[in-house]
Write an enzyme that holds these catalytic residues in place. Structure first.
Site, short mmCIF file in Angstrom:
data_model
loop_
_atom_site.label_atom_id
_atom_site.label_comp_id
_atom_site.label_asym_id
_atom_site.label_seq_id
_atom_site.Cartn_x
_atom_site.Cartn_y
_atom_site.Cartn_z
CD GLU A 265 -4.78 7.66 9.79
OE1 GLU A 265 -4.46 8.72 10.37
OE2 GLU A 265 -4.40 6.54 10.17
CE1 TYR B 289 -1.96 3.75 12.68
CE2 TYR B 289 0.05 2.71 13.46
CZ TYR B 289 -0.67 3.30 12.44
OH TYR B 289 -0.13 3.43 11.19
NE ARG C 130 -3.34 2.52 2.53
CZ ARG C 130 -3.29 3.39 3.53
NH1 ARG C 130 -2.75 3.05 4.68
NH2 ARG C 130 -3.81 4.58 3.41
CD GLU D 146 -1.49 3.98 8.02
OE1 GLU D 146 -1.19 4.43 9.15
OE2 GLU D 146 -1.68 4.70 7.02
CG HIS E 181 -1.01 9.00 3.27
ND1 HIS E 181 -1.15 7.65 3.52
CD2 HIS E 181 -0.62 9.53 4.46
CE1 HIS E 181 -0.85 7.38 4.78
NE2 HIS E 181 -0.51 8.51 5.37
CG ASN F 207 -5.16 3.57 8.36
OD1 ASN F 207 -5.29 2.55 7.67
ND2 ASN F 207 -4.59 4.67 7.91
C1 NOJ Z 1 -1.40 7.13 10.31
C2 NOJ Z 1 -0.91 7.71 9.03
O1 NOJ Z 1 -1.68 7.29 7.96
C3 NOJ Z 1 0.58 7.52 8.78
O2 NOJ Z 1 0.95 8.42 7.81
C4 NOJ Z 1 1.35 7.67 10.08
O3 NOJ Z 1 2.72 7.63 9.88
C5 NOJ Z 1 0.92 6.60 11.04
N1 NOJ Z 1 -0.50 6.74 11.31
C6 NOJ Z 1 1.66 6.61 12.39
O4 NOJ Z 1 1.38 7.78 13.06
#
Ligand code: NOJ
Length: 493
Positions: free
Chosen positions: A190, A332, A99, A399, A145, A330
């Site tokens: 995002e 985390y 990607r 992500e 992006h 995405n």
């Molecule tokens: C989301 C983003 O899409 C990416 O560009 C970024 O580096 C990562 N999160 C980590 O923060």
């Protein structure tokens, strides 16, 4: 005494086991693994071969207090020149797909609709894509992006509704120029970050602080641009190019801070404000009802003649509804969500519209990013929520990853991937959630936006001090490769 000890120790051991033992199931045969990057974060060559200036070039060059260490993406990982080596690194991981994103300013240096295409920029992306295909790697392309051409910021950026048509012109250009090679398209990465951080809180380029106003206008333009691009693909390209298209939305998992109804409602409200803001229009046609109600009501109290949350017309609702072939997420980390008292009406912000306090638990393992704690169970709850809320769609994790301050022996990252992937596999096998793809962020250490090069997310480290930008695989790269080969997270399945 012994019994008391056993009674105390046993639950602790079980808890530990529960929290840290990955499942020994294997990933289903249809499940695909990938790895990701983004143009500004890796390409460099910021002014080469006719590329125009974008908002990150601009912010890095003119407002150095914005970015830690005055870092910039001028050279970054130099992927513009080293793409063949990148492809070999990707191949070495054994992933199914890569990607990456396109730099709008490399393709249309002036950004605006009707301006000339930069053939050298197109050549770069055709070469990269062909190199991937020749090595058996599927290209998955994000059109935007975060690196908006500066001339479009000069006319107001995303809060300006005209950007819808500028984006659609760019999208048509890339379908025409790359659509024979690319079968997976994502319009925006995002959008919440673009709008909230870029035009609300002002902590990302272009750094505009207009929370509760410009962020909503930005989202409105983006959503309409996404829908028009989806229809453009459907009407003019899909039949001959035969690809899929969607948007990548991001969210944290919001866990109610207590069992109270108010905190449970606050957690749901946070998910709707953060993720539903984009996904609800794209799946169901309009913003989440809770968002419409709250922003309408607070706008009225604040004396606005119209809601600060723009309205879609009935025709727009029908047009936007269902403009996705998959749901790409995405994610985390996790936050606790707690209800708070209604903020005074003179507080004008997205946060006061949402009316939720969000916080991290000190017991959760830290990363190098202040906002990111390691909470593996959050991803399982999140994909279950997405599945339930949006009628069991096909879900891609586009992500997921963790940051540290560097080093090749990155046991933290290896265990992060093991635990998060274990929770995804459990969501698939035990909860029946339809997750079909997982994408590790990132292929290599890169320009982490306002945090510069200090926060590292790569499976490969990059020596930013050497002009060669030497890449070295980390322990986590070996682990990820092993998972992909064996389809198993532990030593044997
Ligand atoms: C989301 C983003 O899409 C990416 O560009 C970024 O580096 C990562 N999160 C980590 O923060």
């Amino acid at each position: 005494m012994v019994t008391r000890l056993v009674l105390f120790v046993l639950p602790c051991v079980l808890l530990f086991e529960k929290a840290y033992t990955a499942t020994n199931r294997t990933f289903p045969s249809y499940f695909k693994f990938g790895v990701a990057t983004a143009s500004y974060q890796v390409e460099g060559a910021w002014n080469e071969d006719g590329k125009g200036e974008n908002i990150w070039d601009h912010v890095c060059h003119t407002n150095s207090t914005f970015i830690d260490n005055k870092d910039n993406g001028d050279v970054a990982c130099d992927s513009y020149h080293k793409y063949k080596e990148d492809v070999q690194m990707i191949k070495n991981l054994g992933v199914d797909y890569y990607r990456f994103s396109l730099s709008w300013s490399r393709i249309l240096p002036r950004g605006l609709a009707g301006t000339p295409v930069n053939q050298l920029g197109i050549n770069y992306y055709r070469n990269l894509t062909q190199e991937l295909l020749d090595n058996g790697i599927e290209p998955m392309v994000t059109m935007f992006h975060w690196d908006l051409p500066e001339p479009l910021q000069d006319i107001g950026g995303w809060p300006n509704p005209e950007l819808e048509d500028h984006f659609v012109y760019y999208a048509r250009t890339v379908f025409e120029q790359l659509g024979d090679l690319v079968k997976f398209w994502m319009t925006f990465n995002e959008p919440k970050q673009t709008c909230q951080e870029g035009y609300g809180l002002g902590v990302m380029a272009p750094g505009i602080k207009s929370s509760g106003i410009a962020d909503y206008k930005c989202a409105h333009t983006l959503i309409k641009a996404h829908a028009k691009t989806y229809h453009l693909y459907d009407d003019e390209f899909r039949a001959k190019q035969n690809g899929s298209i969607g948007i990548v939305a991001d969210t944290t998992w919001y866990e109610p801070a207590s069992g109270s109804d108010a905190d449970k409602a606050a957690a749901e409200r946070a998910l709707q404000f953060k993720f539903g803001w984009f996904l609800n229009p794209i799946v169901n046609g309009n913003y989440p009802q809770v968002m419409i109600d709250r922003v309408d009501e607070r706008s009225k109290k604040q004396g606005f003649a119209q809601s600060r949350l723009p309205k879609f017309t009935d025709e727009e609702i029908e047009y936007i509804k269902g403009t996705h072939d998959f749901v790409a997420v995405n994610t985390y980390t996790t936050n606790y969500a707690q209800d708070v008292e209604e903020p005074d009406s003179d507080e004008l912000s997205y946060e006061s519209d949402m009316k939720v306090e969000l916080f991290l638990d000190d017991d959760w393992e830290e990363s190098a990013s202040s906002w990111l704690r390691v909470v593996p169970w959050g991803i399982r709850k999140l994909v279950n929520w997405v599945s339930k809320t949006y009628n069991n769609p096909e879900i891609f994790i586009t992500e997921n990853g963790v940051s540290d301050r560097g080093g090749i022996e990155d046991e933290n990252r290896t265990s992060f991937y093991r635990e998060y992937l274990s929770n995804i596999l459990e969501a698939i096998e035990e909860d029946g959630v339809n997750v079909t793809r997982y994408t590790a962020w990132s292929l290599m250490d890169n320009f982490e936006w306002a945090r510069g090069y200090a926060e590292k997310y790569g499976l490969y480290s990059v020596d930013f001090k050497s002009s060669n930008r030497t890449r070295t695989p980390k322990a986590s790269a070996d682990y990820y490769k092993q998972v992909i080969t064996t389809r198993c997270l532990v030593n044997s399945c």
